[in-house]
Design a protein around this motif. Structure first.
Motif, PDB file in Angstrom:
ATOM      1  N   VAL A 115       0.851  -1.182   0.000  1.00 53.72           N
ATOM      2  CA  VAL A 115       0.000   0.000   0.000  1.00 53.72           C
ATOM      3  C   VAL A 115       0.890   1.236   0.000  1.00 53.72           C
ATOM      4  O   VAL A 115       1.697   1.423   0.909  1.00 53.72           O
ATOM      5  CB  VAL A 115      -0.934  -0.002   1.230  1.00 53.72           C
ATOM      6  N   ALA A 116       0.762   2.039  -1.015  1.00 55.88           N
ATOM      7  CA  ALA A 116       1.582   3.250  -1.121  1.00 55.88           C
ATOM      8  C   ALA A 116       1.037   4.321  -0.185  1.00 55.88           C
ATOM      9  O   ALA A 116      -0.157   4.410   0.050  1.00 55.88           O
ATOM     10  CB  ALA A 116       1.559   3.761  -2.557  1.00 55.88           C
ATOM     11  N   ALA A 117       1.935   5.111   0.332  1.00 51.92           N
ATOM     12  CA  ALA A 117       1.523   6.244   1.169  1.00 51.92           C
ATOM     13  C   ALA A 117       0.794   7.247   0.287  1.00 51.92           C
ATOM     14  O   ALA A 117       1.098   7.393  -0.894  1.00 51.92           O
ATOM     15  CB  ALA A 117       2.756   6.897   1.799  1.00 51.92           C
ATOM     16  N   PRO A 118      -0.198   7.952   0.850  1.00 52.32           N
ATOM     17  CA  PRO A 118      -0.902   8.941   0.031  1.00 52.32           C
ATOM     18  C   PRO A 118       0.035  10.067  -0.410  1.00 52.32           C
ATOM     19  O   PRO A 118       0.963  10.429   0.309  1.00 52.32           O
ATOM     20  CB  PRO A 118      -1.993   9.473   0.972  1.00 52.32           C
ATOM     21  N   LEU A 119      -0.205  10.555  -1.603  1.00 53.10           N
ATOM     22  CA  LEU A 119       0.605  11.656  -2.114  1.00 53.10           C
ATOM     23  C   LEU A 119       0.242  12.936  -1.372  1.00 53.10           C
ATOM     24  O   LEU A 119      -0.913  13.172  -1.057  1.00 53.10           O
ATOM     25  CB  LEU A 119       0.347  11.843  -3.608  1.00 53.10           C
ATOM     26  N   GLU A 120       1.227  13.743  -1.100  1.00 55.35           N
ATOM     27  CA  GLU A 120       0.993  15.032  -0.461  1.00 55.35           C
ATOM     28  C   GLU A 120       1.684  16.111  -1.266  1.00 55.35           C
ATOM     29  O   GLU A 120       2.768  15.904  -1.806  1.00 55.35           O
ATOM     30  CB  GLU A 120       1.535  15.037   0.968  1.00 55.35           C
ATOM     31  N   PHE A 121       1.035  17.250  -1.363  1.00 60.98           N
ATOM     32  CA  PHE A 121       1.604  18.383  -2.084  1.00 60.98           C
ATOM     33  C   PHE A 121       2.526  19.111  -1.117  1.00 60.98           C
ATOM     34  O   PHE A 121       2.073  19.662  -0.122  1.00 60.98           O
ATOM     35  CB  PHE A 121       0.466  19.284  -2.563  1.00 60.98           C
ATOM     36  N   PRO A 122       3.830  19.121  -1.351  1.00 68.43           N
ATOM     37  CA  PRO A 122       4.783  19.576  -0.336  1.00 68.43           C
ATOM     38  C   PRO A 122       4.974  21.098  -0.259  1.00 68.43           C
ATOM     39  O   PRO A 122       6.080  21.596  -0.278  1.00 68.43           O
ATOM     40  CB  PRO A 122       6.072  18.881  -0.764  1.00 68.43           C
ATOM     41  N   ILE A 123       3.884  21.824  -0.212  1.00 67.80           N
ATOM     42  CA  ILE A 123       3.964  23.271  -0.045  1.00 67.80           C
ATOM     43  C   ILE A 123       3.122  23.622   1.168  1.00 67.80           C
ATOM     44  O   ILE A 123       1.986  23.174   1.297  1.00 67.80           O
ATOM     45  CB  ILE A 123       3.455  24.010  -1.300  1.00 67.80           C
ATOM     46  N   ARG A 124       3.692  24.414   2.050  1.00 69.42           N
ATOM     47  CA  ARG A 124       2.977  24.783   3.272  1.00 69.42           C
ATOM     48  C   ARG A 124       1.777  25.662   2.946  1.00 69.42           C
ATOM     49  O   ARG A 124       1.570  26.078   1.820  1.00 69.42           O
ATOM     50  CB  ARG A 124       3.930  25.505   4.218  1.00 69.42           C
ATOM     51  N   ASP A 125       1.018  25.986   3.993  1.00 65.35           N
ATOM     52  CA  ASP A 125      -0.129  26.873   3.823  1.00 65.35           C
ATOM     53  C   ASP A 125       0.294  28.175   3.159  1.00 65.35           C
ATOM     54  O   ASP A 125       1.387  28.682   3.402  1.00 65.35           O
ATOM     55  CB  ASP A 125      -0.776  27.162   5.172  1.00 65.35           C
ATOM     56  N   ILE A 126      -0.595  28.697   2.332  1.00 62.35           N
ATOM     57  CA  ILE A 126      -0.307  29.883   1.550  1.00 62.35           C
ATOM     58  C   ILE A 126      -1.350  30.949   1.882  1.00 62.35           C
ATOM     59  O   ILE A 126      -2.543  30.661   1.914  1.00 62.35           O
ATOM     60  CB  ILE A 126      -0.377  29.557   0.041  1.00 62.35           C
ATOM     61  N   VAL A 127      -0.891  32.148   2.134  1.00 61.47           N
ATOM     62  CA  VAL A 127      -1.808  33.273   2.269  1.00 61.47           C
ATOM     63  C   VAL A 127      -2.047  33.802   0.866  1.00 61.47           C
ATOM     64  O   VAL A 127      -1.116  34.253   0.196  1.00 61.47           O
ATOM     65  CB  VAL A 127      -1.215  34.368   3.183  1.00 61.47           C
ATOM     66  N   SER A 128      -3.294  33.719   0.402  1.00 58.98           N
ATOM     67  CA  SER A 128      -3.591  34.052  -0.984  1.00 58.98           C
ATOM     68  C   SER A 128      -4.640  35.155  -1.075  1.00 58.98           C
ATOM     69  O   SER A 128      -5.780  34.965  -0.654  1.00 58.98           O
ATOM     70  CB  SER A 128      -4.109  32.809  -1.710  1.00 58.98           C
ATOM     71  N   PRO A 129      -4.277  36.293  -1.663  1.00 58.45           N
ATOM     72  CA  PRO A 129      -5.282  37.328  -1.899  1.00 58.45           C
ATOM     73  C   PRO A 129      -6.418  36.827  -2.796  1.00 58.45           C
ATOM     74  O   PRO A 129      -7.560  37.243  -2.649  1.00 58.45           O
ATOM     75  CB  PRO A 129      -4.502  38.451  -2.587  1.00 58.45           C
ATOM     76  N   ALA A 130      -6.112  35.934  -3.728  1.00 60.09           N
ATOM     77  CA  ALA A 130      -7.147  35.410  -4.628  1.00 60.09           C
ATOM     78  C   ALA A 130      -8.180  34.597  -3.864  1.00 60.09           C
ATOM     79  O   ALA A 130      -9.380  34.697  -4.131  1.00 60.09           O
ATOM     80  CB  ALA A 130      -6.505  34.558  -5.729  1.00 60.09           C
ATOM     81  N   VAL A 131      -7.744  33.790  -2.902  1.00 64.26           N
ATOM     82  CA  VAL A 131      -8.698  33.026  -2.093  1.00 64.26           C
ATOM     83  C   VAL A 131      -9.581  33.985  -1.305  1.00 64.26           C
ATOM     84  O   VAL A 131     -10.799  33.801  -1.217  1.00 64.26           O
ATOM     85  CB  VAL A 131      -7.979  32.032  -1.155  1.00 64.26           C
ATOM     86  N   HIS A 132      -8.985  35.026  -0.748  1.00 70.15           N
ATOM     87  CA  HIS A 132      -9.758  36.022  -0.002  1.00 70.15           C
ATOM     88  C   HIS A 132     -10.824  36.655  -0.911  1.00 70.15           C
ATOM     89  O   HIS A 132     -11.993  36.781  -0.515  1.00 70.15           O
ATOM     90  CB  HIS A 132      -8.824  37.092   0.571  1.00 70.15           C
ATOM     91  N   THR A 133     -10.454  37.011  -2.124  1.00 72.21           N
ATOM     92  CA  THR A 133     -11.400  37.616  -3.063  1.00 72.21           C
ATOM     93  C   THR A 133     -12.507  36.637  -3.431  1.00 72.21           C
ATOM     94  O   THR A 133     -13.689  37.003  -3.464  1.00 72.21           O
ATOM     95  CB  THR A 133     -10.661  38.096  -4.333  1.00 72.21           C
ATOM     96  N   VAL A 134     -12.136  35.382  -3.713  1.00 72.45           N
ATOM     97  CA  VAL A 134     -13.149  34.378  -4.054  1.00 72.45           C
ATOM     98  C   VAL A 134     -14.102  34.183  -2.885  1.00 72.45           C
ATOM     99  O   VAL A 134     -15.322  34.082  -3.069  1.00 72.45           O
ATOM    100  CB  VAL A 134     -12.492  33.044  -4.485  1.00 72.45           C
ATOM    101  N   ARG A 135     -13.586  34.158  -1.666  1.00 74.66           N
ATOM    102  CA  ARG A 135     -14.445  33.986  -0.490  1.00 74.66           C
ATOM    103  C   ARG A 135     -15.395  35.176  -0.316  1.00 74.66           C
ATOM    104  O   ARG A 135     -16.480  35.024   0.231  1.00 74.66           O
ATOM    105  CB  ARG A 135     -13.604  33.769   0.767  1.00 74.66           C
ATOM    106  N   GLN A 136     -15.017  36.348  -0.790  1.00 72.20           N
ATOM    107  CA  GLN A 136     -15.929  37.498  -0.764  1.00 72.20           C
ATOM    108  C   GLN A 136     -17.025  37.356  -1.823  1.00 72.20           C
ATOM    109  O   GLN A 136     -18.147  37.794  -1.623  1.00 72.20           O
ATOM    110  CB  GLN A 136     -15.162  38.804  -0.989  1.00 72.20           C
ATOM    111  N   GLN A 137     -16.689  36.715  -2.951  1.00 73.19           N
ATOM    112  CA  GLN A 137     -17.652  36.516  -4.036  1.00 73.19           C
ATOM    113  C   GLN A 137     -18.570  35.332  -3.781  1.00 73.19           C
ATOM    114  O   GLN A 137     -19.693  35.306  -4.251  1.00 73.19           O
ATOM    115  CB  GLN A 137     -16.917  36.230  -5.358  1.00 73.19           C
ATOM    116  N   VAL A 138     -18.059  34.321  -3.092  1.00 73.03           N
ATOM    117  CA  VAL A 138     -18.711  33.022  -3.001  1.00 73.03           C
ATOM    118  C   VAL A 138     -18.844  32.621  -1.540  1.00 73.03           C
ATOM    119  O   VAL A 138     -17.853  32.611  -0.818  1.00 73.03           O
ATOM    120  CB  VAL A 138     -17.856  31.959  -3.738  1.00 73.03           C
ATOM    121  N   SER A 139     -20.047  32.280  -1.144  1.00 72.88           N
ATOM    122  CA  SER A 139     -20.191  31.676   0.185  1.00 72.88           C
ATOM    123  C   SER A 139     -20.451  30.188  -0.046  1.00 72.88           C
ATOM    124  O   SER A 139     -21.205  29.805  -0.929  1.00 72.88           O
ATOM    125  CB  SER A 139     -21.333  32.318   0.966  1.00 72.88           C
ATOM    126  N   GLY A 140     -19.807  29.358   0.702  1.00 74.71           N
ATOM    127  CA  GLY A 140     -19.979  27.918   0.537  1.00 74.71           C
ATOM    128  C   GLY A 140     -18.976  27.315  -0.427  1.00 74.71           C
ATOM    129  O   GLY A 140     -17.921  27.866  -0.714  1.00 74.71           O
TER     130      GLY A 140
END
Length: 193
Positions: free
Chosen positions: A9-34
């Protein structure tokens, strides 16, 4: 278990980048709830682009039937393409803000779903574990496609004579355009089930 046996059984793949503060995510969250879905109609190769009006139909379905707000990604020179998808969706979709590579990673981690052709944002979403439907024409999904077996790939690679060509060599028979909306609709429902 048996002693001395190695695990297959292979270990699950993980994307090796830490949490990112993203202005784009903030903007999308203002446009979209849920929950939201990423819709990526662009590609550097014209031969990898599924028609924008069809992406619009799928975006409308995502909103109506799947309770996902479609967020249409765009890259350099593609804002008008994203806006045409939103128009074809009857306003069900929203245009994403301008994004950089870290924003695409952060948005992919937040998204509930991604639909795209064979291009960078698809590969980022797959690496982030975002459930995906991928549309392949001139490139081989066995080589370039998602590795999660639950992701759905719709391909015309076997019938397309333009393997790894940026432009279709037979514009009267553009193979990716052969992928019908109903086929994509079924793939989306299968992946989200």
């Amino acid at each position: 278990g048996r002693t001395g046996a190695s695990s297959s059984v292979a270990a699950p793949l993980e994307f090796p980048i830490r949490d990112i503060v993203s202005p784009a995510v903030h903007t999308v969250r203002q446009q979209v709830s849920g929950r939201f879905a990423l819709v990526n109609p662009g590609a550097a190769w014209p031969n990898k682009r599924w028609p924008a009006d069809r992406f619009g139909v799928i975006a409308s379905m995502l909103r109506r039937d799947c309770d996902l707000v479609p967020v249409v990604l765009w890259g350099p020179g593609e804002r008008a393409l994203a806006e045409s998808v939103v128009a074809a969706s009857g306003g069900a979709a929203v245009v994403a803000p301008e994004t950089q590579l870290p924003d695409l990673v952060a948005l992919s981690r937040e998204a509930s779903f991604m639909i795209s052709g064979d291009t960078g944002p698809l590969h980022i979403a797959c690496a982030a574990g975002t459930p995906s439907v991928a549309l392949f024409g001139p490139t081989d999904a066995k080589r370039n496609g998602p590795w999660n077996p639950r992701d759905v790939v719709l391909t015309r690679y076997e019938s397309c004579p333009c393997h790894y060509k940026r432009q279709c060599l037979q514009p009267e028979k553009w193979w990716l355009a052969d992928v019908a909306v109903d086929e994509v609709r079924t793939a989306v429902r299968t992946r989200l089930a």
